[in-house]
Design an enzyme around this catalytic site. Sequence first.
Site, PDB file in Angstrom:
ATOM      1  N   VAL A  67      -2.794   4.862  48.161  1.00  0.00           N
ATOM      2  CA  VAL A  67      -3.586   5.872  48.863  1.00  0.00           C
ATOM      3  C   VAL A  67      -4.385   6.681  47.836  1.00  0.00           C
ATOM      4  CG1 VAL A  67      -3.561   7.699  50.615  1.00  0.00           C
ATOM      5  CG2 VAL A  67      -1.728   5.999  50.594  1.00  0.00           C
ATOM      6  N   PRO A  68      -5.407   6.059  47.229  1.00  0.00           N
ATOM      7  CA  PRO A  68      -6.241   6.819  46.292  1.00  0.00           C
ATOM      8  C   PRO A  68      -6.957   7.945  47.034  1.00  0.00           C
ATOM      9  CG  PRO A  68      -7.184   4.646  46.716  1.00  0.00           C
ATOM     10  CD  PRO A  68      -5.851   4.676  47.381  1.00  0.00           C
ATOM     11  N   HIS A  69      -7.040   9.105  46.383  1.00  0.00           N
ATOM     12  CA  HIS A  69      -7.627  10.252  47.067  1.00  0.00           C
ATOM     13  C   HIS A  69      -8.187  11.266  46.078  1.00  0.00           C
ATOM     14  CE1 HIS A  69      -4.027  12.737  46.149  1.00  0.00           C
ATOM     15  NE2 HIS A  69      -3.403  11.568  46.256  1.00  0.00           N
ATOM     16  N   THR A  70      -9.088  12.103  46.587  1.00  0.00           N
ATOM     17  CA  THR A  70      -9.638  13.197  45.790  1.00  0.00           C
ATOM     18  C   THR A  70     -10.252  14.224  46.722  1.00  0.00           C
ATOM     19  OG1 THR A  70     -10.948  13.718  43.825  1.00  0.00           O
ATOM     20  CG2 THR A  70     -11.997  12.290  45.471  1.00  0.00           C
TER      21      THR A  70
END
Length: 158
Positions: A67-70
Amino acid sequence: MKLTEFVIKEAILPTLKATSKEAVIREMVASLKASGTISAEHEEAVIAAILKREELGSTGIGNGVAVPHTKHASVEKLSATVAISQAGVDFASLDGEDVFILFMVVSPPDRPGDHLRGLENISRHLRSPDFCKFLRQSSNTVDIWDLLVERDESERES
């Protein structure tokens, strides 16, 4: 908060082509750009922000999921996409296994509650082996979207 309220249907990638962590992130951000969620002028900055977050620790949470996030000022609201890799990607996951299901989340910095609720919602669904199995078996955007709708509806009923 429902998955279908923040996953951008037009950005879903049922057959991810990328085979490395950075290439996957680039392909997923490009899908958000193509959907109009992220502008071309902010594409590289969003990629850099996600890669910087990955340096803090992999968002590969195990069981074939990442779950890559920013948070980034270029988006107006919580936005996400889903990608499925048939071959699997080395995402430096906590369990050392390849990743097949990816949810990418980008949200405005001034909405941290939305960001956390979105991540919590995604991770709650990803704890379901059936949900993950059906996602991995999905071969097109419609199948993935229908699965998200079904999850939202089943959650409302419970």
